[in-house]
Design a protein around this motif. Structure first.
Motif, PDB file in Angstrom:
ATOM      1  N   PHE A 186      -1.466 -12.314  -2.455  1.00 18.24           N
ATOM      2  CA  PHE A 186      -2.619 -12.194  -3.161  1.00 18.24           C
ATOM      3  C   PHE A 186      -2.331 -11.902  -4.563  1.00 18.24           C
ATOM      4  O   PHE A 186      -1.091 -11.448  -4.879  1.00 18.24           O
ATOM      5  CB  PHE A 186      -3.546 -11.085  -2.655  1.00 18.24           C
ATOM      6  N   THR A 187      -3.477 -12.303  -5.586  1.00 19.44           N
ATOM      7  CA  THR A 187      -2.964 -12.149  -6.982  1.00 19.44           C
ATOM      8  C   THR A 187      -2.782 -10.586  -7.395  1.00 19.44           C
ATOM      9  O   THR A 187      -1.963 -10.371  -7.901  1.00 19.44           O
ATOM     10  CB  THR A 187      -4.340 -12.692  -7.759  1.00 19.44           C
ATOM     11  N   TRP A 188      -3.942  -9.608  -6.701  1.00 20.21           N
ATOM     12  CA  TRP A 188      -3.792  -8.439  -6.829  1.00 20.21           C
ATOM     13  C   TRP A 188      -3.252  -7.848  -5.614  1.00 20.21           C
ATOM     14  O   TRP A 188      -3.595  -8.088  -4.641  1.00 20.21           O
ATOM     15  CB  TRP A 188      -5.121  -7.792  -7.289  1.00 20.21           C
ATOM     16  N   GLY A 227       1.745  -1.298  -7.870  1.00 20.83           N
ATOM     17  CA  GLY A 227       0.603  -2.374  -7.822  1.00 20.83           C
ATOM     18  C   GLY A 227       1.182  -3.483  -8.796  1.00 20.83           C
ATOM     19  O   GLY A 227       1.909  -3.363  -9.775  1.00 20.83           O
ATOM     20  N   SER A 228       0.635  -4.572  -8.507  1.00 18.33           N
ATOM     21  CA  SER A 228       0.784  -5.645  -9.261  1.00 18.33           C
ATOM     22  C   SER A 228       0.549  -5.723 -10.861  1.00 18.33           C
ATOM     23  O   SER A 228       0.948  -6.459 -11.728  1.00 18.33           O
ATOM     24  CB  SER A 228      -0.017  -7.063  -8.826  1.00 18.33           C
ATOM     25  N   ARG A 245      -3.790  -5.483   0.307  1.00 13.09           N
ATOM     26  CA  ARG A 245      -4.494  -6.415  -0.386  1.00 13.09           C
ATOM     27  C   ARG A 245      -5.364  -5.622  -1.674  1.00 13.09           C
ATOM     28  O   ARG A 245      -5.891  -6.109  -2.308  1.00 13.09           O
ATOM     29  CB  ARG A 245      -5.238  -7.027   0.230  1.00 13.09           C
ATOM     30  N   SER A 246      -5.405  -4.375  -1.218  1.00 13.34           N
ATOM     31  CA  SER A 246      -6.598  -3.666  -1.912  1.00 13.34           C
ATOM     32  C   SER A 246      -6.427  -2.351  -2.308  1.00 13.34           C
ATOM     33  O   SER A 246      -7.330  -1.521  -2.838  1.00 13.34           O
ATOM     34  CB  SER A 246      -8.192  -3.790  -1.373  1.00 13.34           C
ATOM     35  N   GLU A 288      -4.013   2.364   4.881  1.00 18.30           N
ATOM     36  CA  GLU A 288      -4.662   1.378   3.935  1.00 18.30           C
ATOM     37  C   GLU A 288      -3.711   0.169   3.834  1.00 18.30           C
ATOM     38  O   GLU A 288      -3.897  -0.731   3.088  1.00 18.30           O
ATOM     39  CB  GLU A 288      -4.697   2.130   2.669  1.00 18.30           C
ATOM     40  N   TYR A 289      -2.617   0.070   4.374  1.00 17.77           N
ATOM     41  CA  TYR A 289      -1.570  -0.758   4.044  1.00 17.77           C
ATOM     42  C   TYR A 289      -1.814  -1.890   5.360  1.00 17.77           C
ATOM     43  O   TYR A 289      -1.719  -1.572   6.426  1.00 17.77           O
ATOM     44  CB  TYR A 289      -0.053  -0.642   4.063  1.00 17.77           C
ATOM     45  N   ASN A 290      -1.825  -3.265   4.768  1.00 19.35           N
ATOM     46  CA  ASN A 290      -2.157  -4.309   5.947  1.00 19.35           C
ATOM     47  C   ASN A 290      -0.998  -4.986   6.675  1.00 19.35           C
ATOM     48  O   ASN A 290      -1.125  -5.401   7.644  1.00 19.35           O
ATOM     49  CB  ASN A 290      -2.805  -5.497   5.084  1.00 19.35           C
TER      50      ASN A 290
END
Length: 122
Positions: A29-31, A52-53, A99-100, A108-110
């Motif tokens: 993902f972009t972010w 983070g990105s 992703r978020s 919270e990690y996918n």
């Protein structure tokens, strides 16, 4: 799906250094954020660091000043430079991708990598 592949673990004496790498591939993902967690035998998996990105980083108190997380967005890769290693840093180190979310909550990690063993001898 996102696949994560860690590398760089090993055996090192106390006071030494190791550098872990984690490359993400697949539907990235972009972010996003990528983090490192570790799990010692008989203990729960605990947060180490995340990035983070956009460049924001977080560290667990136990590793602040000794570990540095960095990322290469173009390569979807995150690194963990570990200096002044201690025997209590021993464990399996897992890379995680969200992703978020950026931070220390593992739920919270996918996506998760398979882990790489870090052993610090005294």
């Amino acid at each position: 799906q996102v696949q994560l592949v860690e590398s760089g673990g090993g055996l090192v004496q106390a006071g030494g250094s190791l550098r872990l790498s984690c490359a993400a591939s697949g539907r990235t993902f972009t972010w996003y954020s990528m983090g490192w967690f570790r799990q010692a035998p008989g203990k729960e998996r605990e947060f180490v660091a995340s990035s983070g990105s956009v460049g924001v980083t977080y560290y667990a108190d136990a590793v602040k000043g000794r570990f540095t997380i960095s990322g290469d967005n173009a390569k979807n890769t995150v690194y963990l430079q570990m200096n002044s290693l201690k025997p209590e840093d021993t464990g399996v180190y897992y890379c995680a991708y969200s992703r978020s979310y950026i931070g220390g909550r593992k739920d919270e990690y996918n996506y998760w990598g398979q882990g790489t063993q870090v052993t610090v001898s005294s």
